[in-house]
Design a protein around this motif. Structure first.
Motif, mmCIF file in Angstrom:
data_model
loop_
_atom_site.group_PDB
_atom_site.id
_atom_site.type_symbol
_atom_site.label_atom_id
_atom_site.label_comp_id
_atom_site.label_asym_id
_atom_site.label_seq_id
_atom_site.Cartn_x
_atom_site.Cartn_y
_atom_site.Cartn_z
ATOM 1 N N UNK A 262 0.835 -1.207 0.000
ATOM 2 C CA UNK A 262 0.000 0.000 0.000
ATOM 3 C C UNK A 262 0.866 1.252 0.000
ATOM 4 N N UNK A 263 0.248 2.393 -0.244
ATOM 5 C CA UNK A 263 0.958 3.656 -0.076
ATOM 6 C C UNK A 263 -0.028 4.783 0.165
ATOM 7 N N UNK A 264 0.515 5.860 0.735
ATOM 8 C CA UNK A 264 -0.277 7.055 0.997
ATOM 9 C C UNK A 264 0.501 8.277 0.564
ATOM 10 N N UNK A 265 -0.193 9.232 -0.033
ATOM 11 C CA UNK A 265 0.367 10.540 -0.360
ATOM 12 C C UNK A 265 -0.292 11.533 0.594
ATOM 13 N N UNK A 266 0.469 11.971 1.590
ATOM 14 C CA UNK A 266 -0.125 12.677 2.721
ATOM 15 C C UNK A 266 0.087 14.183 2.635
ATOM 16 N N UNK A 269 -1.078 18.811 6.791
ATOM 17 C CA UNK A 269 -1.824 19.935 7.354
ATOM 18 C C UNK A 269 -3.326 19.719 7.299
ATOM 19 N N UNK A 270 -3.796 18.851 6.373
ATOM 20 C CA UNK A 270 -5.227 18.661 6.194
ATOM 21 C C UNK A 270 -5.892 19.741 5.365
ATOM 22 N N UNK A 271 -5.091 20.674 4.838
ATOM 23 C CA UNK A 271 -5.678 21.731 4.012
ATOM 24 C C UNK A 271 -6.313 21.131 2.756
ATOM 25 N N UNK A 272 -5.665 20.122 2.199
ATOM 26 C CA UNK A 272 -6.172 19.411 1.032
ATOM 27 C C UNK A 272 -6.261 17.925 1.369
ATOM 28 N N UNK A 273 -7.027 17.173 0.606
ATOM 29 C CA UNK A 273 -7.138 15.743 0.902
ATOM 30 C C UNK A 273 -5.836 15.004 0.606
ATOM 31 N N UNK A 274 -5.603 13.947 1.357
ATOM 32 C CA UNK A 274 -4.520 13.022 1.063
ATOM 33 C C UNK A 274 -5.037 11.975 0.080
ATOM 34 N N UNK A 275 -4.114 11.316 -0.585
ATOM 35 C CA UNK A 275 -4.483 10.349 -1.617
ATOM 36 C C UNK A 275 -3.812 9.001 -1.323
ATOM 37 N N UNK A 304 -6.074 4.560 4.575
ATOM 38 C CA UNK A 304 -6.939 5.719 4.399
ATOM 39 C C UNK A 304 -7.862 5.898 5.605
ATOM 40 N N UNK A 305 -8.456 4.817 6.065
ATOM 41 C CA UNK A 305 -9.345 4.921 7.223
ATOM 42 C C UNK A 305 -8.581 5.339 8.477
ATOM 43 N N UNK A 306 -7.378 4.823 8.642
ATOM 44 C CA UNK A 306 -6.571 5.228 9.787
ATOM 45 C C UNK A 306 -6.268 6.721 9.730
ATOM 46 N N UNK A 307 -5.955 7.223 8.542
ATOM 47 C CA UNK A 307 -5.681 8.649 8.378
ATOM 48 C C UNK A 307 -6.921 9.479 8.702
ATOM 49 N N UNK A 308 -8.097 8.960 8.385
ATOM 50 C CA UNK A 308 -9.345 9.670 8.668
ATOM 51 C C UNK A 308 -9.758 9.577 10.133
ATOM 52 N N UNK A 313 -11.384 0.461 12.732
ATOM 53 C CA UNK A 313 -11.802 -0.123 11.459
ATOM 54 C C UNK A 313 -10.590 -0.496 10.612
ATOM 55 N N UNK A 314 -9.587 0.369 10.607
ATOM 56 C CA UNK A 314 -8.366 0.087 9.853
ATOM 57 C C UNK A 314 -7.669 -1.157 10.378
ATOM 58 N N UNK A 315 -7.586 -1.270 11.689
ATOM 59 C CA UNK A 315 -6.935 -2.436 12.277
ATOM 60 C C UNK A 315 -7.704 -3.712 11.991
ATOM 61 N N UNK A 316 -9.023 -3.624 11.957
ATOM 62 C CA UNK A 316 -9.825 -4.807 11.634
ATOM 63 C C UNK A 316 -9.569 -5.262 10.201
ATOM 64 N N UNK A 317 -9.421 -4.311 9.278
ATOM 65 C CA UNK A 317 -9.117 -4.669 7.893
ATOM 66 C C UNK A 317 -7.756 -5.362 7.806
#
Length: 353
Positions: A262-266, A269-275, A304-308, A313-317
Motif C-alpha cells: 500500500x501507499x499514501x500521499x499525505x 496539514x489537512x488543508x487538502x485531501x490526502x491520496x 486511508x481509514x486510519x488517516x481519517x 476499522x483500519x486495524x480490523x481490515x
C-alpha cells in the motif's frame, strides 16, 4: 452517523478491478463501526486521454480538493506514454494538493513467505517515507539540438530547505509513534556533490530538533543491499523522491510481493485531501483476467481509514487481510496460491465477519 466524502479514481488496468474490492471492504467495515462513506467516482484515466486528449479535466484539482480523501487505483496503460499519464494525473494531484509525504509501509504479513531465507514477520517491519513533490522529479530542464550529434538532455534535481526539512520532520515524528524510534537517511553525498550533502546537513539538523530518536545514514547503493541482507535494521527510512521511489518498491519485494504493497500521499496539514494508492501499478499484462491481487488496494484502504481517524476499522481490515492469507486457496498467484480476485475478496470479507 459520521460520514466521509471520498473521491474514487479507479484509473487504468487492474485499478478498475481492485479498487472496487477496496470500496466494498470499506463499506462493510463502515457498517460494523458505525460510519458511512459517500463515494464519488471519476473516470480520469488513459482511456479518458484517448477520448479527450487529457487524463483529467483542466479544473480537475478544484473538483477534487474539497473531498475528505482520494482513493486511486492505478495510472498508466500501453498506448499512452508513461510521462504523459504520470504528469497528466498523478504528479499534478500530488503537487497541487501538497501531498509532500509519500508513506509506504513494508511489513511481512502473517501467511506470506519472504524470498529472504529464514526471515519472519519480526524481521521485516519498517516504513519508507519519500519526499513526494520536489527532488529529482522536477520539471526543470530540457532538450537541445534534438536529432543531431550534439543532442543534449538536462534534468535538474531541486531540494529546498522548506521541502527537505518538512519531510525530515515528518519522518522523525512518525518514528516517535513506533517502538524502535529510529530513522535512517538515504543519501549519495559521495557522488552527488550539491544536493546530497545539503540533504545530509538537513538530516543532522532534524536529528538535533528531535532528541531521543536514534539515527543512521547510508549511501543509496549500500542501502539497497542492506534492505536485502539486513531488513531488521530498519524502522523509518527517509529518502528523496527518486531514492524513495526505488526503495519503496524494493521493500515490498523483500516482504513477499509488490502486489500487497500500500501507499499514501499525505498532506499533513489537512488543508487538502490526502491520496491513497496501491504500489503495484496498472499491470496491463494481467488486466481483465480477474486474477489481480486485491490485497494492496485493501491494505491501502486501511491506511486511508486510519488517516481519517477510524483506527479500529483500519486495524480490523489489516487483521482480515492476514487471516485471508493463511491458506493457499485464498492467496493469489503472485503469492504462490491459486485464488482469483473474487476469491481473495470473499476471504477478506469473510474474515471481517
Amino acid at each position: 452517523m459520521k460520514s466521509y466524502h471520498i473521491a474514487a479514481i479507479p484509473g487504468d488496468g487492474i485499478g478498475t478491478e481492485v479498487l472496487p474490492v477496496g470500496q466494498r471492504v470499506i463499506d462493510r467495515v463502515a457498517g460494523i463501526h458505525g460510519f458511512r462513506i459517500e463515494w464519488t467516482s471519476f473516470d480520469w484515466s488513459c482511456q479518458r486521454y484517448h477520448q479527450t486528449g487529457a487524463m483529467m479535466p483542466k479544473d480537475g484539482i478544484s473538483q477534487i480538493q474539497d473531498f475528505d480523501s482520494i482513493y486511486l487505483g492505478a495510472v498508466g496503460y500501453p498506448g499512452v506514454p508513461d510521462h504523459v499519464s504520470l504528469w497528466g494525473l498523478l504528479i499534478p494531484l500530488r503537487r497541487e494538493l501538497d501531498q509532500f509525504a509519500n508513506v509506504r509501509p513494508v511489513r511481512l504479513l502473517r501467511g506470506i513467505t519472504s524470498p529472504l531465507a529464514g526471515r519472519g514477520p519480526e524481521d521485516i517491519n519498517f516504513i519508507v517515507v519519500r519526499e513526494n513533490v520536489e527532488g529529482e522529479y522536477s520539471e526543470i530542464g530540457g532538450r537541445l539540438y534534438r536529432g543531431t550529434a550534439h543532442e543534449t538532455a538536462v534534468q535538474e534535481s531541486i531540494l529546498t530547505r522548506r521541502g527537505t526539512d518538512r519531510i525530515m520532520d515528518y519522518a522523525f515524528e512518525l518514528a516517535k509513534t513506533r517502538s524502535r524510534r529510529h530513522v535512517t537517511s538515504a543519501t549519495k553525498s559521495n557522488g552527488i556533490i550539491h544536493t546530497m550533502p545539503f540533504w545530509d546537513e538537513r538530516f543532522a539538523a532534524a536529528a538535533a530538533r528531535h532528541p531521543g530518536i536514534d539515527t543512521a545514514q547510508f549511501h543509496i547503493d549500500i542501502l539497497t543491499a542492506h534492505f536485502v541482507l539486513h531488513p531488521d535494521w530498519f524502522d523509518v527510512v527517509v529518502a528523496s523522491n527518486l531514492f524513495g521511489d526505488i526503495l519503496s518498491d524494493l521493500g515490498p519485494a523483500v516482504a513477499g510481493s509488490i502486489g500487497i504493497a500500500p501507499s499514501a500521499n499525505i498532506n499533513p496539514s489537512g488543508k487538502y485531501p490526502s491520496m491513497f494508492e496501491p504500489v503495484h501499478g496498472s499491470a496491463p499484462d494481467i488486466a481483465g483476467q480477474g486474477v489481480a491481487n486485491p490485497v494492496a488496494a485493501v491494505w491501502t484502504a486501511a491506511m486511508m481509514l486510519d488517516h481519517l481517524g477510524e483506527t479500529e476499522a483500519a486495524q480490523q481490515i489489516e487483521r482480515a487481510i492476514e487471516t485471508s492469507l493463511e491458506r493457499p486457496e485464498t492467496k493469489t498467484r503472485d503469492l504462490g496460491g491459486s485464488a482469483d480476485t473474487a476469491t481473495s475478496e470473499a476471504a477478506i470479507l469473510g474474515a471481517l465477519d
